[in-house]
Design a protein around this motif. Structure first.
Motif, PDB file in Angstrom:
ATOM      1  N   ALA A  74       9.549  -8.275   0.932  1.00 52.86           N
ATOM      2  CA  ALA A  74       8.397  -7.560   0.354  1.00 52.86           C
ATOM      3  C   ALA A  74       8.654  -6.049   0.355  1.00 52.86           C
ATOM      4  O   ALA A  74       8.389  -5.367  -0.647  1.00 52.86           O
ATOM      5  CB  ALA A  74       7.119  -7.899   1.121  1.00 52.86           C
ATOM      6  N   ALA A  75       9.176  -5.531   1.455  1.00 52.59           N
ATOM      7  CA  ALA A  75       9.495  -4.100   1.512  1.00 52.59           C
ATOM      8  C   ALA A  75      10.621  -3.763   0.532  1.00 52.59           C
ATOM      9  O   ALA A  75      10.574  -2.728  -0.147  1.00 52.59           O
ATOM     10  CB  ALA A  75       9.887  -3.708   2.933  1.00 52.59           C
ATOM     11  N   ASN A  76      11.630  -4.633   0.449  1.00 50.78           N
ATOM     12  CA  ASN A  76      12.735  -4.405  -0.502  1.00 50.78           C
ATOM     13  C   ASN A  76      12.233  -4.418  -1.940  1.00 50.78           C
ATOM     14  O   ASN A  76      12.700  -3.629  -2.771  1.00 50.78           O
ATOM     15  CB  ASN A  76      13.833  -5.452  -0.319  1.00 50.78           C
ATOM     16  N   ALA A  77      11.307  -5.302  -2.246  1.00 50.90           N
ATOM     17  CA  ALA A  77      10.763  -5.361  -3.606  1.00 50.90           C
ATOM     18  C   ALA A  77      10.105  -4.032  -3.962  1.00 50.90           C
ATOM     19  O   ALA A  77      10.336  -3.485  -5.048  1.00 50.90           O
ATOM     20  CB  ALA A  77       9.757  -6.509  -3.722  1.00 50.90           C
ATOM     21  N   GLU A  78       9.309  -3.504  -3.046  1.00 50.08           N
ATOM     22  CA  GLU A  78       8.650  -2.219  -3.319  1.00 50.08           C
ATOM     23  C   GLU A  78       9.642  -1.073  -3.438  1.00 50.08           C
ATOM     24  O   GLU A  78       9.458  -0.167  -4.240  1.00 50.08           O
ATOM     25  CB  GLU A  78       7.647  -1.893  -2.212  1.00 50.08           C
ATOM     26  N   LYS A  79      10.701  -1.120  -2.648  1.00 43.55           N
ATOM     27  CA  LYS A  79      11.665  -0.026  -2.634  1.00 43.55           C
ATOM     28  C   LYS A  79      12.630  -0.075  -3.823  1.00 43.55           C
ATOM     29  O   LYS A  79      12.994   0.954  -4.376  1.00 43.55           O
ATOM     30  CB  LYS A  79      12.463  -0.066  -1.332  1.00 43.55           C
ATOM     31  N   HIS A  80      13.033  -1.282  -4.220  1.00 41.68           N
ATOM     32  CA  HIS A  80      14.123  -1.415  -5.188  1.00 41.68           C
ATOM     33  C   HIS A  80      13.729  -2.035  -6.522  1.00 41.68           C
ATOM     34  O   HIS A  80      14.548  -2.076  -7.436  1.00 41.68           O
ATOM     35  CB  HIS A  80      15.262  -2.255  -4.595  1.00 41.68           C
ATOM     36  N   ALA A  81      12.525  -2.552  -6.651  1.00 40.22           N
ATOM     37  CA  ALA A  81      12.143  -3.272  -7.875  1.00 40.22           C
ATOM     38  C   ALA A  81      10.784  -2.785  -8.355  1.00 40.22           C
ATOM     39  O   ALA A  81      10.124  -1.977  -7.709  1.00 40.22           O
ATOM     40  CB  ALA A  81      12.109  -4.775  -7.617  1.00 40.22           C
ATOM     41  N   ARG A  82      10.363  -3.317  -9.474  1.00 41.66           N
ATOM     42  CA  ARG A  82       9.074  -2.914 -10.045  1.00 41.66           C
ATOM     43  C   ARG A  82       8.062  -4.063  -9.912  1.00 41.66           C
ATOM     44  O   ARG A  82       8.438  -5.215  -9.754  1.00 41.66           O
ATOM     45  CB  ARG A  82       9.265  -2.512 -11.501  1.00 41.66           C
ATOM     46  N   ASP A 106       3.305 -34.456  -2.588  1.00 41.18           N
ATOM     47  CA  ASP A 106       2.352 -33.482  -3.096  1.00 41.18           C
ATOM     48  C   ASP A 106       2.889 -32.083  -2.839  1.00 41.18           C
ATOM     49  O   ASP A 106       2.957 -31.645  -1.692  1.00 41.18           O
ATOM     50  CB  ASP A 106       1.015 -33.687  -2.397  1.00 41.18           C
ATOM     51  N   ILE A 107       3.295 -31.380  -3.904  1.00 38.68           N
ATOM     52  CA  ILE A 107       3.802 -30.016  -3.777  1.00 38.68           C
ATOM     53  C   ILE A 107       2.762 -29.082  -4.371  1.00 38.68           C
ATOM     54  O   ILE A 107       2.341 -29.249  -5.502  1.00 38.68           O
ATOM     55  CB  ILE A 107       5.152 -29.839  -4.507  1.00 38.68           C
ATOM     56  N   ARG A 108       2.342 -28.103  -3.575  1.00 36.62           N
ATOM     57  CA  ARG A 108       1.357 -27.110  -4.013  1.00 36.62           C
ATOM     58  C   ARG A 108       1.921 -25.717  -3.755  1.00 36.62           C
ATOM     59  O   ARG A 108       2.739 -25.536  -2.870  1.00 36.62           O
ATOM     60  CB  ARG A 108       0.064 -27.264  -3.233  1.00 36.62           C
ATOM     61  N   VAL A 109       1.430 -24.757  -4.503  1.00 32.82           N
ATOM     62  CA  VAL A 109       1.861 -23.384  -4.278  1.00 32.82           C
ATOM     63  C   VAL A 109       0.647 -22.473  -4.196  1.00 32.82           C
ATOM     64  O   VAL A 109      -0.262 -22.555  -5.015  1.00 32.82           O
ATOM     65  CB  VAL A 109       2.864 -22.905  -5.365  1.00 32.82           C
ATOM     66  N   LEU A 110       0.631 -21.654  -3.158  1.00 36.31           N
ATOM     67  CA  LEU A 110      -0.388 -20.633  -2.978  1.00 36.31           C
ATOM     68  C   LEU A 110       0.217 -19.332  -3.491  1.00 36.31           C
ATOM     69  O   LEU A 110       1.322 -18.964  -3.092  1.00 36.31           O
ATOM     70  CB  LEU A 110      -0.732 -20.497  -1.491  1.00 36.31           C
ATOM     71  N   VAL A 111      -0.476 -18.644  -4.380  1.00 40.88           N
ATOM     72  CA  VAL A 111       0.022 -17.402  -4.971  1.00 40.88           C
ATOM     73  C   VAL A 111      -0.914 -16.272  -4.589  1.00 40.88           C
ATOM     74  O   VAL A 111      -2.130 -16.381  -4.751  1.00 40.88           O
ATOM     75  CB  VAL A 111       0.088 -17.511  -6.515  1.00 40.88           C
ATOM     76  N   ARG A 112      -0.326 -15.188  -4.092  1.00 35.56           N
ATOM     77  CA  ARG A 112      -1.098 -13.992  -3.783  1.00 35.56           C
ATOM     78  C   ARG A 112      -0.401 -12.790  -4.395  1.00 35.56           C
ATOM     79  O   ARG A 112       0.806 -12.611  -4.244  1.00 35.56           O
ATOM     80  CB  ARG A 112      -1.219 -13.772  -2.274  1.00 35.56           C
ATOM     81  N   LEU A 113      -1.167 -11.977  -5.077  1.00 33.10           N
ATOM     82  CA  LEU A 113      -0.664 -10.733  -5.626  1.00 33.10           C
ATOM     83  C   LEU A 113      -0.516  -9.741  -4.480  1.00 33.10           C
ATOM     84  O   LEU A 113      -1.395  -9.629  -3.633  1.00 33.10           O
ATOM     85  CB  LEU A 113      -1.643 -10.193  -6.678  1.00 33.10           C
ATOM     86  N   LEU A 114       0.621  -9.047  -4.451  1.00 36.33           N
ATOM     87  CA  LEU A 114       0.877  -8.023  -3.437  1.00 36.33           C
ATOM     88  C   LEU A 114       0.794  -6.672  -4.110  1.00 36.33           C
ATOM     89  O   LEU A 114       1.547  -6.398  -5.046  1.00 36.33           O
ATOM     90  CB  LEU A 114       2.257  -8.230  -2.806  1.00 36.33           C
ATOM     91  N   GLN A 115      -0.101  -5.831  -3.657  1.00 36.21           N
ATOM     92  CA  GLN A 115      -0.310  -4.518  -4.263  1.00 36.21           C
ATOM     93  C   GLN A 115       0.765  -3.540  -3.820  1.00 36.21           C
ATOM     94  O   GLN A 115       1.143  -3.522  -2.650  1.00 36.21           O
ATOM     95  CB  GLN A 115      -1.688  -3.968  -3.892  1.00 36.21           C
ATOM     96  N   PRO A 116       1.248  -2.700  -4.730  1.00 32.57           N
ATOM     97  CA  PRO A 116       2.194  -1.649  -4.335  1.00 32.57           C
ATOM     98  C   PRO A 116       1.586  -0.798  -3.217  1.00 32.57           C
ATOM     99  O   PRO A 116       0.406  -0.476  -3.232  1.00 32.57           O
ATOM    100  CB  PRO A 116       2.377  -0.831  -5.620  1.00 32.57           C
ATOM    101  N   GLY A 117       2.408  -0.462  -2.255  1.00 31.87           N
ATOM    102  CA  GLY A 117       1.957   0.325  -1.118  1.00 31.87           C
ATOM    103  C   GLY A 117       1.543  -0.504   0.080  1.00 31.87           C
ATOM    104  O   GLY A 117       1.448   0.008   1.190  1.00 31.87           O
ATOM    105  N   SER A 118       1.266  -1.786  -0.127  1.00 37.00           N
ATOM    106  CA  SER A 118       0.862  -2.644   0.987  1.00 37.00           C
ATOM    107  C   SER A 118       1.466  -4.041   0.878  1.00 37.00           C
ATOM    108  O   SER A 118       0.986  -4.964   1.530  1.00 37.00           O
ATOM    109  CB  SER A 118      -0.666  -2.752   1.048  1.00 37.00           C
ATOM    110  N   ALA A 119       2.515  -4.204   0.090  1.00 39.13           N
ATOM    111  CA  ALA A 119       3.093  -5.533  -0.150  1.00 39.13           C
ATOM    112  C   ALA A 119       3.558  -6.193   1.141  1.00 39.13           C
ATOM    113  O   ALA A 119       3.249  -7.362   1.396  1.00 39.13           O
ATOM    114  CB  ALA A 119       4.240  -5.444  -1.150  1.00 39.13           C
TER     115      ALA A 119
END
Length: 194
Positions: free
Chosen positions: A83-91, A37-50
């Motif tokens: 998460a910090a790298n995503a905010e700094k280097h990606a959209r 049984d493979i499940r995935v929990l998904v959470r949106l990370l808001q810019p500024g607090s990812a």
């Protein structure tokens, strides 16, 4: 596999991005025949607090799984870096995905809206191929990936993916989570999308 948790209202209805074909577990490949049984929990990370939100979700998930404080702290450090790298280097969008195998959180991904995996792949390939690496070699980029690589026992990868929340192409920086047994349930390297 189906997403657990909430996907924001108005998000497109589309299939989950594929997992790597199987999981290495105790010398066998789990999940390949659909028996686990493979499940995935998904959470949106808001810019500024990812980074902060990613750490809180990982802390909660691993705490509920019964991991000790040191293992949880290591996982929090690992997830904070991509998460910090995503905010700094990606959209955006920024997403956190926690994959569980038979109800055990086993793998985590930080997804961003930049589909270019090239730079992250170069750094991770370097980390996978060198026994010891010093910070001067990673003076410009890669210190966070070095920490994630070390704390995950080398089970850190990058792959192309599609954002759950928008359906747009992106990349996932992924790593194995500590599990109560002390082992890591690590996805194998899926060719060049690792």
């Amino acid at each position: 596999m189906r997403p657990a948790g909430s996907i924001p209202p108005g998000a497109p209805d589309h299939p989950s991005p594929p997992l790597p074909p199987a999981v290495e577990r105790g010398g066998r490949r789990a999940g390949a025949a659909g028996r686990d049984d493979i499940r995935v929990l998904v959470r949106l990370l808001q810019p500024g607090s990812a980074s902060r939100r990613a750490r809180a979700v990982v802390r909660e998930v691993l705490g509920q799984a019964g991991l000790d404080g040191d293992a949880i702290a290591d996982a929090e450090l690992i997830v904070a870096e991509p998460a910090a790298n995503a905010e700094k280097h990606a959209r955006p969008p920024y997403e956190l995905r926690v994959y569980s195998l038979d109800a055990v959180p086993a793998w985590c991904e930080v997804v961003d809206g930049d589909p270019d995996v090239h730079e992250v792949r170069i750094i991770l390939d370097l980390l996978h191929s060198v026994k010891e690496i010093g910070l001067p070699l990673l003076a410009e980029n890669g210190r966070g990936l070095l920490m994630a690589h070390q704390l995950s026992g080398g089970h850190c990868h990058v792959r192309s993916t599609t954002a759950f929340t928008t359906g747009t192409p992106g990349k996932a920086v992924a790593f194995a989570l500590p599990v109560p047994s002390g082992d890591r349930l690590a996805f194998p390297s899926p060719g060049r999308d690792n």
